[in-house]
Design a protein around this motif. Structure first.
Motif, PDB file in Angstrom:
ATOM      1  N   THR A 202       0.836  -1.210   0.000  1.00  0.00           N
ATOM      2  CA  THR A 202       0.000   0.000   0.000  1.00  0.00           C
ATOM      3  C   THR A 202       0.864   1.250   0.000  1.00  0.00           C
ATOM      4  O   THR A 202       0.561   2.226  -0.693  1.00  0.00           O
ATOM      5  N   VAL A 203       1.942   1.241   0.759  1.00  0.00           N
ATOM      6  CA  VAL A 203       2.837   2.400   0.801  1.00  0.00           C
ATOM      7  C   VAL A 203       3.417   2.673  -0.581  1.00  0.00           C
ATOM      8  O   VAL A 203       3.557   3.827  -1.000  1.00  0.00           O
ATOM      9  N   GLU A 204       3.747   1.607  -1.314  1.00  0.00           N
ATOM     10  CA  GLU A 204       4.251   1.779  -2.674  1.00  0.00           C
ATOM     11  C   GLU A 204       3.203   2.450  -3.553  1.00  0.00           C
ATOM     12  O   GLU A 204       3.530   3.308  -4.395  1.00  0.00           O
ATOM     13  N   ARG A 205       1.927   2.080  -3.370  1.00  0.00           N
ATOM     14  CA  ARG A 205       0.848   2.723  -4.129  1.00  0.00           C
ATOM     15  C   ARG A 205       0.712   4.187  -3.744  1.00  0.00           C
ATOM     16  O   ARG A 205       0.444   5.042  -4.584  1.00  0.00           O
ATOM     17  N   PHE A 206       0.864   4.457  -2.457  1.00  0.00           N
ATOM     18  CA  PHE A 206       0.819   5.847  -2.007  1.00  0.00           C
ATOM     19  C   PHE A 206       1.875   6.670  -2.738  1.00  0.00           C
ATOM     20  O   PHE A 206       1.603   7.741  -3.280  1.00  0.00           O
ATOM     21  N   ASP A 207       3.093   6.156  -2.734  1.00  0.00           N
ATOM     22  CA  ASP A 207       4.205   6.914  -3.306  1.00  0.00           C
ATOM     23  C   ASP A 207       4.105   7.046  -4.824  1.00  0.00           C
ATOM     24  O   ASP A 207       4.475   8.079  -5.387  1.00  0.00           O
ATOM     25  N   SER A 208       3.604   6.009  -5.488  1.00  0.00           N
ATOM     26  CA  SER A 208       3.563   6.035  -6.956  1.00  0.00           C
ATOM     27  C   SER A 208       2.311   6.708  -7.509  1.00  0.00           C
ATOM     28  O   SER A 208       2.327   7.262  -8.607  1.00  0.00           O
ATOM     29  N   SER A 209       1.218   6.683  -6.746  1.00  0.00           N
ATOM     30  CA  SER A 209      -0.048   7.187  -7.268  1.00  0.00           C
ATOM     31  C   SER A 209      -0.682   8.284  -6.407  1.00  0.00           C
ATOM     32  O   SER A 209      -0.997   9.370  -6.886  1.00  0.00           O
ATOM     33  N   ALA A 210      -0.864   7.997  -5.115  1.00  0.00           N
ATOM     34  CA  ALA A 210      -1.597   8.932  -4.251  1.00  0.00           C
ATOM     35  C   ALA A 210      -0.880  10.259  -4.083  1.00  0.00           C
ATOM     36  O   ALA A 210      -1.472  11.330  -4.277  1.00  0.00           O
ATOM     37  N   VAL A 211       0.388  10.191  -3.706  1.00  0.00           N
ATOM     38  CA  VAL A 211       1.127  11.436  -3.433  1.00  0.00           C
ATOM     39  C   VAL A 211       1.219  12.329  -4.668  1.00  0.00           C
ATOM     40  O   VAL A 211       0.934  13.536  -4.588  1.00  0.00           O
TER      41      VAL A 211
END
Length: 259
Positions: A202-211
């Motif tokens: 999930t953190v990887e998704r945050f960094d690649s997409s959410a942020v």
């Protein structure tokens, strides 16, 4: 955050209007002059010629304007008594010169210094009008603080888990529902790095997409997996948005236990 009114006059908004002002001074003619110039549809001005008179009416006012003299009841004892009665009352002290302004700072050891202001005693119409704008600024500050407090209290009552992440990446606020969802006491959550509450994927998704999405000014929503304090996980659609100061707002839209 201090909200200032423009030089052309105070904004006609709900946080500015109406404002009840009490002006405390010995000079009756001066009081009448200030009242005549300041009193309008946004400022309702009343006057008091003594400290005892003013204290009897403090519950009716949004801001007190008073002469400042360390040797008289209107000096140190007045400020200390005011702070004992109402730590958040906006106060504007009228001083003889700019050097006297430091006297107020020296004795204001209670309450919020940002709600105490000083001005050299205004005499001309433009100077008194500027005093009016200073009054608006202080009262706005107090009212915005009260609105913010009520907003957080309202968020606290929501069943939706919501948290606020400061610009450094630490949890600055979490409502009860958020703490329960992650299996923590709220006190333990404050100051926690928000990424540690989610799985690595999930953190990887945050960094690649959410942020990147919220950095561009958009709101991001995606399925995320959180980790509870006991090691179990759950999935929930999570909404992330960014506010002007760089803080992030996290909202878990649903609760759905993972296998």
């Amino acid at each position: 955050m201090i909200v200032t009114c423009p030089e052309i006059g105070p904004p006609k908004s709900a946080v500015c209007s109406p404002i009840n002002v009490l002006v405390l001074a010995v000079d009756r003619a001066y009081l009448e002059r200030v009242e005549t110039i300041l009193d309008d549809e946004l400022l309702e001005v009343d006057t008091a010629g003594s400290t005892s008179d003013a204290f009897g009416r403090l519950g009716e006012v949004d801001c007190l304007v008073s002469e400042f003299d360390r040797t008289e009841p209107g000096g140190t004892s007045l400020l200390e008594a005011l702070r004992h009665r109402d730590p958040d009352l906006p106060i504007v002290f009228l001083v003889d010169d700019h050097e006297r302004a430091t006297d107020v700072t020296d004795v204001d050891r209670h309450g919020h210094p940002s709600l105490v202001d000083t001005v050299v005693r205004p005499e001309s119409v433009p100077q008194i009008e500027r005093l009016g704008r200073r009054i608006h600024q202080l009262v706005q500050l107090r009212r915005f603080a009260a609105l913010s407090k009520r907003s957080l209290e309202g968020i606290e009552l929501l069943e939706t888990p919501i948290a606020i992440v400061d610009p450094d990446g630490d949890l600055a606020f979490a409502n009860r529902s958020f703490a329960v969802q992650f299996g923590h006491d709220r006190a333990e959550l404050l100051g926690t790095r928000w990424r540690t509450l989610f799985t690595d994927e999930t953190v990887e998704r945050f960094d690649s997409s959410a942020v990147p999405t919220v950095e561009d000014g958009w709101r991001w929503t995606g399925e995320c997996t959180g980790e509870r304090s006991d090691g179990t996980t759950f999935t929930a659609p999570t909404t992330i948005s960014k506010v002007d100061d760089g803080s992030l707002i996290l909202s878990l839209l649903e609760r759905e236990d993972a296998e």
